[in-house]
Structures are given as structure tokens and as C-alpha cells.
Design a protein around this motif. Structure first.
Motif, PDB file in Angstrom:
ATOM      1  N   ALA A 103       2.290  -2.211   4.199  1.00 27.46           N
ATOM      2  CA  ALA A 103       1.742  -0.928   4.454  1.00 27.46           C
ATOM      3  C   ALA A 103       3.652  -0.442   3.976  1.00 27.46           C
ATOM      4  O   ALA A 103       3.727  -0.728   4.927  1.00 27.46           O
ATOM      5  N   ILE A 163       0.378  -1.405   0.239  1.00 26.99           N
ATOM      6  CA  ILE A 163       0.493   0.141  -0.197  1.00 26.99           C
ATOM      7  C   ILE A 163       1.113   1.546  -0.107  1.00 26.99           C
ATOM      8  O   ILE A 163       1.857   1.735   0.386  1.00 26.99           O
ATOM      9  N   CYS A 220      -7.246   2.120   2.581  1.00 20.20           N
ATOM     10  CA  CYS A 220      -6.322   1.173   3.103  1.00 20.20           C
ATOM     11  C   CYS A 220      -6.688   0.221   4.120  1.00 20.20           C
ATOM     12  O   CYS A 220      -6.840  -1.388   3.021  1.00 20.20           O
ATOM     13  N   VAL A 229      -8.011  -1.915   0.078  1.00 20.54           N
ATOM     14  CA  VAL A 229      -6.731  -2.595  -0.365  1.00 20.54           C
ATOM     15  C   VAL A 229      -6.145  -3.656   0.581  1.00 20.54           C
ATOM     16  O   VAL A 229      -6.038  -4.775   0.001  1.00 20.54           O
TER      17      VAL A 229
END
Ligand code: C2E
Ligand code: MG
Ligand code: MG
Ligand code: MG
Length: 285
Positions: free
Chosen positions: A235, A201, A219, A222
Motif C-alpha cells: 500500500a 496500491i 484496497c 486489490v
């Protein structure tokens, strides 16, 4: 008067442009030297799990310019892409990262795999897979330890071709990740078809994830998408404990960012792993 001003403005612009252009031309020539000589370095940034173990290391190239000092990859990778110098540069990065990964494995550090960033030009060259096989063979790194980070742009440009290459990589045992996810315009239909192991991400969504509802929605979306497609998710750019907690709470399992560790030279990295072995429960082989 206006004309006079106009001309002055033009002259200022032209001087700025000249300078920008000549900087680029100089950098181009210097980059030639940097690749042949000994000016490029790799730093390694750990990607971690919530349990504190290292999932992988990302190799990030640095240029130590003899006069200009340290130059950021954000400044010289685009130039290398324009000139085609990214091809020899990328080969150097891949080889060096494989060599260093082997050093870490031999020292018994459990570092998961080594992730290398690829540019579109490298990925779409007809001999890309052969070059990669040769590097793996010559360095002796088992392919399972290598992960390639690709951007959405690389995969969406020629999805049929990309899919074939991704299948070959999977056949070889090499892992793949989509970098900076969310900044391109992926077709989710194609994404479903692509044999990719991981989605990263983009940092721009992580930055305000705890304060901006829209970024939080991206976020969370995803994270769900990755899970449903059977991919891992990481992340990028996690800088605070709040971001980490929020993302973990919403199902994110992998993290990369200054909150955990900065990119480090190999010897620094070894010290860091050893020092963190107790507190963060680093798993050693
Ligand atoms: P990237 O692949 O998305 O790499 C992550 C970038 O985010 C790195 O910047 C890393 O230092 C930075 N970063 C990591 N954690 C944090 C954080 O918590 N906060 C912030 N603000 N930044 C963080 P870096 O090393 O400057 O590299 C920039 C980009 O240059 C990379 O983005 C990648 O696209 C490219 N790059 C770097 N090395 C290579 C390479 O060997 N080959 C190619 N083709 N591209 C490379
Ligand atoms: Mg990357
Ligand atoms: Mg990235
Ligand atoms: Mg990024």
C-alpha cells in the motif's frame, strides 16, 4: 464593452500562457544541464513489512536547481518524457541507485531490493534490456537486488511485447512491480498473464481507506487479487496508524508512506536504519 473585456481577458490568458510556456522551455534547457552536471539527487524511501523489516527501498529522483531550488519530479519528469530526456535521466537514476544499493549491501544493511521507477519510453526502447544488463554488469549489483516499477499504462500499451520483456527480466533475476495500481485501466485478463512480482496500491485509495467504503473495497479487492495471482502487495502513501492497521487486518503485507519513513538521502537513510534497528526489529545481515 464586452469586446473590450474580451480582449483584456485574452491578453491576460496570453500572458499566462507565455509565462507557462517559457517556464517549460527554460526547464527543458536547464534539464539538459542538470543531467550532464551535478544537479540530480536520489532519495530513498523504505517499504516495510508488518514485522518492521525493510522489504525494499524506492529510489526517487530530486532536482536541485541552481536558481529555482528543489523541483519536484511531478513537475520535471513529464517534461523529460516529452523531450526524450527521460532516457539519459533514467539511465543516470538506474546506475546511481545500483551503485548506492551496493554501498548499503557492503555496509551490511539488510535493505531487500532497490526499486527504480521506469517511464514508458525507457521500457519500450529496443535496447532497454541491453542498457540494463550493462548497468548491472558495470556496477556489479546482483540482478536479484533490482526491482523495476512500471505503470499499468506501460504494460497495457503493447501487452505482447511487454510480456516478452517481463519474461526476459524474470530470466535475468530482476524483479518487477506495478506502480499506482488502480489508476489505469488494467485488463485483469492480461494481468493474469503478466509475470510481475508485486502490485502497489495507489495512494489515492489508501488516503480514505478507513472512512470511505468504496476506497476500502478497492484496497481489499486489490489485496485479494494480488494474493490469488501469487503477487506481493504494497500500500502506497500510508500516513496514519489507522490506515496501517486497517490494511494489515485485511491482508496487506507491504507498506510505504510517511507513517513509516520519508524519502531520505543515502547518509540520512543509513542513520535512520541504524537508529531504528532496536525498536522496529530491523534485521541486519
Ligand atoms: P511514485 O513512484 O508513485 O512514488 C511515490 C511518491 O509518493 C513519491 O513522490 C513519494 O515521496 C510520495 N510519498 C511517499 N509516501 C507518501 C505519503 O505517505 N504521503 C504522500 N502524500 N506522499 C507520499 P515523489 O518523490 O514526489 O515522486 C512523484 C512521482 O514522480 C513518482 O511517483 C514517480 O511516478 C515519479 N518519479 C520519481 N522519481 C522518478 C524516476 O527516477 N524516474 C521516473 N520515471 N519517475 C520518477
Ligand atoms: Mg514508484
Ligand atoms: Mg507509486
Ligand atoms: Mg503514486
Amino acid at each position: 464593452k464586452a469586446k473590450q473585456q474580451g480582449r483584456d481577458t485574452y491578453e491576460i490568458y496570453s500572458a499566462d500562457l507565455d509565462e507557462a510556456l517559457s517556464t517549460r522551455v527554460t526547464l527543458r534547457n536547464d534539464l539538459q544541464e542538470a543531467i550532464k552536471g551535478d544537479q540530480l539527487r536520489l532519495h530513498y524511501q523504505p517499504l516495510v513489512n508488518a514485522d518492521g523489516s525493510i522489504v525494499s527501498l524506492e529510489a526517487l529522483v530530486r532536482w536541485q536547481h541552481p536558481q529555482k531550488g528543489s523541483i519536484s519530479p511531478a513537475d520535471f519528469i513529464p517534461i523529460a518524457e516529452e523531450t526524450g530526456q527521460i532516457v539519459p535521466l533514467g539511465k543516470w537514476v538506474t546506475r546511481k541507485a545500483c551503485e548506492d544499493a551496493l554501498i548499503l549491501i557492503e555496509r551490511g544493511l539488510r535493505m531487500g531490493c532497490m526499486a527504480v521507477n521506469l517511464s514508458p519510453m525507457q521500457f519500450h526502447r529496443p535496447n532497454f534490456l541491453n542498457v540494463l544488463r550493462q548497468i548491472l554488469e558495470e556496477t556489479g549489483l546482483p540482478p536479484e537486488y533490482l526491482e523495476l516499477e512500471l505503470t499499468e499504462g506501460i504494460l497495457m500499451k503493447d501487452t505482447g511485447g511487454a510480456k516478452n520483456i517481463l519474461n526476459d527480466l524474470r530470466g535475468m533475476g530482476v524483479k518487477t512491480a506495478i506502480d499506482d495500481f488502480g489508476t489505469g485501466f488494467s485488463s485483469f485478463g492480461y494481468l493474469r498473464e503478466l509475470p510481475v512480482d508485486k502490485i502497489k496500491i495507489d495512494r489515492s485509495f489508501v488516503e480514505d481507506v478507513t472512512s470511505c467504503e468504496k476506497d476500502a473495497a478497492v484496497c481489499k479487492g486489490v489485496i485479494t487479487l494480488a494474493r490469488e495471482l501469487g503477487m506481493r502487495v504494497v500500500a502506497e502513501g500510508v500516513e496514519t496508524e489507522e490506515q496501517y492497521r486497517y490494511l494489515a487486518k485485511h491482508g496487506c503485507t507491504g507498506f510505504q508512506g510517511y507513517y513509516f519513513a520519508k524519502p531520505m538521502a543515502l547518509d540520512e537513510l543509513i542513520v535512520w536504519v541504524e537508529e531504528n534497528a532496536g525498536g522496529l526489529r530491523w534485521q541486519r545481515l
